[in-house]
Design an enzyme around this catalytic site. Structure first.
Site, mmCIF file in Angstrom:
data_model
loop_
_atom_site.group_PDB
_atom_site.id
_atom_site.type_symbol
_atom_site.label_atom_id
_atom_site.label_comp_id
_atom_site.label_asym_id
_atom_site.label_seq_id
_atom_site.Cartn_x
_atom_site.Cartn_y
_atom_site.Cartn_z
ATOM 1 N N LYS A 193 26.951 -12.745 -13.610
ATOM 2 C CA LYS A 193 26.185 -12.861 -14.848
ATOM 3 C C LYS A 193 26.949 -13.717 -15.865
ATOM 4 O O LYS A 193 28.136 -14.013 -15.678
ATOM 5 C CB LYS A 193 25.894 -11.449 -15.370
ATOM 6 C CG LYS A 193 25.025 -10.614 -14.409
ATOM 7 C CD LYS A 193 24.795 -9.219 -14.939
ATOM 8 C CE LYS A 193 23.861 -8.421 -14.024
ATOM 9 N NZ LYS A 193 23.593 -7.067 -14.566
ATOM 10 N N TYR A 235 13.771 -9.277 -12.560
ATOM 11 C CA TYR A 235 13.867 -7.920 -13.099
ATOM 12 C C TYR A 235 12.476 -7.337 -13.381
ATOM 13 O O TYR A 235 12.308 -6.569 -14.336
ATOM 14 C CB TYR A 235 14.711 -7.906 -14.374
ATOM 15 C CG TYR A 235 16.213 -8.022 -14.144
ATOM 16 C CD1 TYR A 235 16.882 -7.180 -13.247
ATOM 17 C CD2 TYR A 235 16.977 -8.949 -14.858
ATOM 18 C CE1 TYR A 235 18.261 -7.270 -13.054
ATOM 19 C CE2 TYR A 235 18.361 -9.040 -14.676
ATOM 20 C CZ TYR A 235 18.992 -8.192 -13.774
ATOM 21 O OH TYR A 235 20.352 -8.277 -13.592
ATOM 22 N N ASN A 249 27.812 -5.881 -17.535
ATOM 23 C CA ASN A 249 28.432 -5.386 -16.298
ATOM 24 C C ASN A 249 28.701 -6.477 -15.254
ATOM 25 O O ASN A 249 28.896 -6.202 -14.087
ATOM 26 C CB ASN A 249 27.633 -4.207 -15.722
ATOM 27 C CG ASN A 249 26.222 -4.585 -15.328
ATOM 28 O OD1 ASN A 249 25.818 -5.750 -15.474
ATOM 29 N ND2 ASN A 249 25.467 -3.631 -14.821
ATOM 30 N N HIS A 284 25.467 -8.893 -10.377
ATOM 31 C CA HIS A 284 24.249 -8.335 -9.785
ATOM 32 C C HIS A 284 24.389 -8.318 -8.270
ATOM 33 O O HIS A 284 24.969 -9.235 -7.692
ATOM 34 C CB HIS A 284 23.029 -9.189 -10.160
ATOM 35 C CG HIS A 284 21.837 -8.890 -9.303
ATOM 36 N ND1 HIS A 284 20.985 -7.842 -9.563
ATOM 37 C CD2 HIS A 284 21.380 -9.473 -8.155
ATOM 38 C CE1 HIS A 284 20.048 -7.790 -8.620
ATOM 39 N NE2 HIS A 284 20.270 -8.771 -7.757
ATOM 40 N N GLU A 303 14.874 -11.967 -3.535
ATOM 41 C CA GLU A 303 15.733 -12.597 -4.551
ATOM 42 C C GLU A 303 16.304 -13.925 -4.063
ATOM 43 O O GLU A 303 16.417 -14.886 -4.832
ATOM 44 C CB GLU A 303 16.856 -11.624 -4.956
ATOM 45 C CG GLU A 303 16.315 -10.428 -5.751
ATOM 46 C CD GLU A 303 17.321 -9.296 -5.930
ATOM 47 O OE1 GLU A 303 18.488 -9.418 -5.474
ATOM 48 O OE2 GLU A 303 16.943 -8.269 -6.534
#
Ligand code: GDP
Ligand code: MG
Length: 160
Positions: free
Chosen positions: A20, A60, A123, A126, A137
């Site tokens: 990310k 998402y 965080n 992914h 994905e």
């Protein structure tokens, strides 16, 4: 009843792993790639990419109604992400294990989130949560010609 060894062997899988924007900004790209590479997984695709809201709404889709969703969109579009496909035996579940829990404070030391992050909204990485979402994905983030099939010469030293 006898079963051949190959019948009980796990299937080869692919997973979508993404660093990310905070992971990229904090210089953790190499560290995260290193962990998958040194475990023995095979890299199938890799790129630095600026995501847009459209793509993230698809990625998402199940979280659109959550109160944190607008913040998640802002976070995920705030800078480039690093998109990867990793291949190997049981790599979807093992990849999630290497990442740690969604909440970094529930993540064991030794996991990526447990070693490098503190809050759920930052965080750093992914990982696909099932084989079906991995395939979805990978299609979403990569064109077909960006995902390569190649002969990995360490295969015979990683697998029995
Ligand atoms: P993951 O599969 O472990 O990434 O977790 P989810 O699919 O449930 O959520 C996707 C991402 O949304 C997480 O990795 C977080 O970045 C973010 N997220 C999930 N829950 C929360 C939350 O309660 N607050 C905030 N700020 N972000 C969250
Ligand atoms: Mg998820």
């Amino acid at each position: 009843l006898t079963r051949s060894r190959s019948a009980v062997r796990m299937a080869m899988e692919r997973t979508y792993i993404m660093i990310k924007p905070d992971g990229v900004q904090r210089g953790l790209v190499g560290e995260i790639i290193k962990r998958f590479e040194q475990r023995g997984y095979k890299l199938g695709a890799l790129k630095l990419y600026q995501a847009n809201e459209d793509l993230l709404r698809k990625h998402y889709g199940d979280l659109q109604e959550k109160p944190f969703f607008p913040g998640l969109l802002k976070y995920m579009t705030s800078g480039p992400v690093t998109c990867m496909v990793w291949e190997g035996e049981n790599v979807v579940r093992m990849g999630r294990q290497m990442l740690g829990e969604t909440n970094p404070q529930a993540s064991a030391p030794g996991t990526i989130r447990g070693d490098f992050s503190i809050v759920v909204g930052r965080n750093i990485c992914h990982g696909s949560d099932s084989v079906a979402s991995a395939e979805k994905e990978i299609k979403l983030w990569f064109d077909d010609n960006e995902v390569l099939a190649w002969k990995d010469h360490s295969h015979a030293w990683v697998y029995e």
